[in-house]
Enzyme design. Structure first.
Site, PDB file in Angstrom:
ATOM      1  CB  CYS A  67      -0.933   0.008   1.201  1.00 53.61           C
ATOM      2  SG  CYS A  67      -0.069  -0.012   2.771  1.00 53.61           S
ATOM      3  CG  ASP A 115      -0.391   3.317   3.932  1.00 53.31           C
ATOM      4  OD1 ASP A 115      -0.316   4.068   2.952  1.00 53.31           O
ATOM      5  OD2 ASP A 115      -1.455   2.863   4.364  1.00 53.31           O
ATOM      6  CB  CYS A 128      -4.899   3.662   5.393  1.00 46.57           C
ATOM      7  SG  CYS A 128      -4.562   2.390   6.614  1.00 46.57           S
ATOM      8  CB  CYS A 172      -3.341  -0.974   8.913  1.00 46.23           C
ATOM      9  SG  CYS A 172      -4.284  -1.113   7.388  1.00 46.23           S
TER      10      CYS A 172
END
Ligand code: FES
Length: 145
Positions: free
Chosen positions: A34, A36, A59, A103
């Site tokens: 992603c 991140d 995110c 995450c």
């Protein structure tokens, strides 16, 4: 997607955002899928985490999990912080949607990366798995043109 109230709270009002200038350990981790990135700063005295700050370029779940992770390790000993799992972070947030679990893994890894940096600095043998570090993440704080 359903987020718990706690996730929304930590996303909207993240705790311990920022950096620590004279940090005892700093760790930066990223998720290549992603893109991140999370950066964690620890101030450690007598093996106790007396302060912790983070910056997350990512995110909402990444922000909420890193915020919660800082809350969970603040005031704890280094060995207690090493036991922090992404599962504990998710539980403390009253759950995350399945596709957002990764995450929370980033939050666990950021803590471990910062602890590994602390171990390196004080010359202590690293006896735990160290996540891969991101290159110094210049994109967390964009350079001024
Ligand atoms: Fe990448 Fe959440 S989507 S950390």
């Amino acid at each position: 997607m359903q987020y718990s109230e706690k996730v929304m709270d930590h996303f909207a009002h993240p705790r311990n955002v920022g950096e620590i200038e004279d940090a005892s350990g700093v760790g930066t981790v990223g998720n290549p899928t992603c893109g991140d990135i999370m950066k964690m700063y620890l101030k450690i005295e007598n093996d106790i985490i007396v302060d912790v700050k983070f910056k997350t370029f990512g995110c909402g779940a990444a922000i909420a999990t890193s915020s919660m992770a800082t809350e969970l390790i603040k005031g704890k000993s280094v060995s207690e912080a090493l036991e922090l799992t992404n599962k504990a972070v998710v539980e403390a947030l009253d759950g995350l949607p399945a596709i957002k679990i990764h995450c929370s893994v980033l939050a666990e890894e950021a803590v471990r990366a910062a602890l590994a940096d602390y171990y390196r600095k004080i010359g202590r043998e690293i006896d735990f798995e160290v996540p891969e570090q991101e290159e110094e993440a210049c994109h967390i704080v964009p350079e001024e043109e």
